[in-house]
Motif scaffolding. Structure first.
Motif, PDB file in Angstrom:
ATOM      1  N   THR A   1      28.430  90.784  59.806  1.00 24.29           N
ATOM      2  CA  THR A   1      29.568  91.505  60.373  1.00 24.29           C
ATOM      3  C   THR A   1      30.115  92.534  59.390  1.00 24.29           C
ATOM      4  O   THR A   1      30.378  93.693  59.743  1.00 24.29           O
ATOM      5  CB  THR A   1      30.680  90.517  60.771  1.00 24.29           C
ATOM      6  N   LYS A   2      30.258  92.126  58.148  1.00 30.60           N
ATOM      7  CA  LYS A   2      30.783  93.033  57.125  1.00 30.60           C
ATOM      8  C   LYS A   2      29.773  94.125  56.767  1.00 30.60           C
ATOM      9  O   LYS A   2      30.149  95.287  56.552  1.00 30.60           O
ATOM     10  CB  LYS A   2      31.169  92.233  55.877  1.00 30.60           C
ATOM     11  N   LEU A   3      28.491  93.748  56.704  1.00 26.61           N
ATOM     12  CA  LEU A   3      27.462  94.733  56.356  1.00 26.61           C
ATOM     13  C   LEU A   3      27.364  95.815  57.424  1.00 26.61           C
ATOM     14  O   LEU A   3      27.222  97.000  57.102  1.00 26.61           O
ATOM     15  CB  LEU A   3      26.113  94.035  56.187  1.00 26.61           C
ATOM     16  N   SER A   4      27.447  95.431  58.689  1.00 30.95           N
ATOM     17  CA  SER A   4      27.387  96.403  59.772  1.00 30.95           C
ATOM     18  C   SER A   4      28.508  97.440  59.652  1.00 30.95           C
ATOM     19  O   SER A   4      28.286  98.644  59.821  1.00 30.95           O
ATOM     20  CB  SER A   4      27.484  95.672  61.119  1.00 30.95           C
ATOM     21  N   LYS A   5      29.713  96.977  59.345  1.00 32.91           N
ATOM     22  CA  LYS A   5      30.840  97.902  59.178  1.00 32.91           C
ATOM     23  C   LYS A   5      30.640  98.810  57.974  1.00 32.91           C
ATOM     24  O   LYS A   5      30.984 100.002  58.013  1.00 32.91           O
ATOM     25  CB  LYS A   5      32.143  97.106  59.035  1.00 32.91           C
ATOM     26  N   GLU A   6      30.085  98.271  56.908  1.00 38.78           N
ATOM     27  CA  GLU A   6      29.853  99.078  55.705  1.00 38.78           C
ATOM     28  C   GLU A   6      28.796 100.144  55.954  1.00 38.78           C
ATOM     29  O   GLU A   6      28.903 101.274  55.461  1.00 38.78           O
ATOM     30  CB  GLU A   6      29.428  98.173  54.545  1.00 38.78           C
ATOM     31  N   VAL A   7      27.764  99.805  56.717  1.00 35.71           N
ATOM     32  CA  VAL A   7      26.732 100.787  57.052  1.00 35.71           C
ATOM     33  C   VAL A   7      27.338 101.930  57.861  1.00 35.71           C
ATOM     34  O   VAL A   7      27.034 103.109  57.633  1.00 35.71           O
ATOM     35  CB  VAL A   7      25.582 100.110  57.825  1.00 35.71           C
ATOM     36  N   ASP A   8      28.209 101.629  58.801  1.00 36.41           N
ATOM     37  CA  ASP A   8      28.903 102.671  59.561  1.00 36.41           C
ATOM     38  C   ASP A   8      29.740 103.554  58.641  1.00 36.41           C
ATOM     39  O   ASP A   8      29.805 104.778  58.829  1.00 36.41           O
ATOM     40  CB  ASP A   8      29.801 102.038  60.625  1.00 36.41           C
ATOM     41  N   SER A   9      30.371 102.932  57.652  1.00 32.24           N
ATOM     42  CA  SER A   9      31.185 103.684  56.704  1.00 32.24           C
ATOM     43  C   SER A   9      30.340 104.659  55.885  1.00 32.24           C
ATOM     44  O   SER A   9      30.767 105.786  55.598  1.00 32.24           O
ATOM     45  CB  SER A   9      31.930 102.718  55.774  1.00 32.24           C
ATOM     46  N   LEU A  10      29.135 104.250  55.532  1.00 36.17           N
ATOM     47  CA  LEU A  10      28.248 105.118  54.756  1.00 36.17           C
ATOM     48  C   LEU A  10      27.895 106.382  55.522  1.00 36.17           C
ATOM     49  O   LEU A  10      27.724 107.454  54.934  1.00 36.17           O
ATOM     50  CB  LEU A  10      26.972 104.364  54.384  1.00 36.17           C
TER      51      LEU A  10
END
Length: 346
Positions: free
Chosen positions: A262-271
């Motif tokens: 869940t957290k990784l998915s949000k971080e990828v979007d942020s990138l």
């Protein structure tokens, strides 16, 4: 009489490039996945852990996470262990095969690696690596920072082979695949749990993942597929030690994997906001793999909770192989994943 060939008239560097082009065209395979319009993928580069390592650890004398013995490779070409942590091909190979690039993705540390392989992609992954820096220390594997160093070295070689402009094109249009997190969740967290609860540890993993992804974006990668963590709790070892008498999927590792995803998915979007010219895409493998494990009979498998040798319940690494999926499972995953996510790299 002496007959002249084209090499008598071409400068050596032009001859080398022409030779590489011929090799590149002749080595392509028939792709199984239909690419979206206006999308071409000249090469694939893979980073991460044993799920995608195609032999780098076999060429690292300091690593004990190796797979150069049976039953590894028993269904591979010639039945020979090659450093792939599987009975046959691993996702790295299947991705380049599905895309029609070549049949196998060679390890970057493979002896006598061909120049044509450099142009169409290589694997930098190391079995036992993870987002947590402690993971590679515990497993004596190559950390992600070391894999980035190899990428930098590779880019220098690529520029020498094809020139700077072509090298930039290859990097910008190729598919970069990142597969990590399994060893962190399955192994390292047992050590880290004394200091980190689940939320804190997943923050550590995501911060490390973000740093790694930022660096390869800065090095010229523009299409990056970031695979989620799988349902670690359903591994035979995890079932045995944490699944109770019925050996169900262990909840704690699966909860950790889901929170991390869940957290990784949000971080990828942020990138993608930080790198607007890039396409960083989160790839969910947790759910489709869990479906195969849970409903294994639907997919034609007789056993879904036991490894391939020994008792199949606890042995891993040098003891045998009950940690990784088979080539058959990987095939069921990779084609649908590519079909589902490739359009996002346009």
């Amino acid at each position: 009489m002496v007959h002249l060939s084209c090499s008598d008239f071409l400068p050596s560097f032009l001859l080398l490039r022409l030779t590489l082009l011929i090799l590149l065209v002749s080595s392509k395979t028939k792709g199984l996945v239909k690419l979206p319009a206006d999308v071409s993928v000249p090469a694939v580069f893979v980073f991460g852990d044993s799920v995608v390592d195609t032999g780098n650890n076999n060429n690292r004398t300091t690593s004990f996470a190796r797979s150069n013995f049976p039953p590894y490779g028993r269904d591979f070409q010639g039945g020979i262990p090659t450093g792939r942590f599987s009975n046959g091909k691993v996702p790295s190979d299947l991705i380049v095969e599905e895309l029609g690039i070549k049949e196998l993705l060679p390890a970057y540390l493979k002896p006598n690696l061909q120049s044509s392989d450099l142009i169409t992609g290589v694997c930098f992954a190391s079995g036992g690596s993870g987002y947590d820096p402690l993971t590679s220390i515990l497993e004596s594997s190559m950390p992600l920072t070391g894999q980035v160093d190899l990428l930098k070295e590779y880019i220098g070689k690529l520029k020498e082979l094809v020139g700077e402009n072509r090298a930039k094109f290859i990097l910008a249009n190729s598919l970069f695949v990142v597969v990590a997190g399994s060893s962190d969740i399955s192994n390292t967290y047992r050590t880290r749990s004394l200091l980190y609860d689940l939320p804190a540890y997943t923050d550590l993993l995501v911060n490390s993942a973000s740093n790694f992804l930022t660096e390869i974006n800065e090095l010229g990668a523009r299409r990056i597929a970031v695979f989620s963590a799988p349902p670690i709790g359903c591994l035979p070892f995890q079932r045995t030690v944490g699944g109770g008498i019925e050996r169900r999927c262990a909840e704690r590792p699966n909860n950790l994997a889901q929170l991390f995803n869940t957290k990784l998915s949000k971080e990828v979007d942020s990138l993608n906001r930080n790198f607007p010219n890039s396409r960083n895409v989160f790839i969910n493998v947790y759910d489709p793999l869990l479906d195969i494990i849970t409903n294994y009979q639907k997919y034609g498998y007789r056993v879904g909770d036991t490894g391939c040798c020994g008792t199949g319940r606890i042995e891993v690494a040098i003891l045998c192989n009950s940690f990784h999926p088979t080539e058959s499972v990987y095939k069921r995953l990779i084609n649908p994943i590519l079909q589902k996510y490739l359009y996002q790299f346009k």
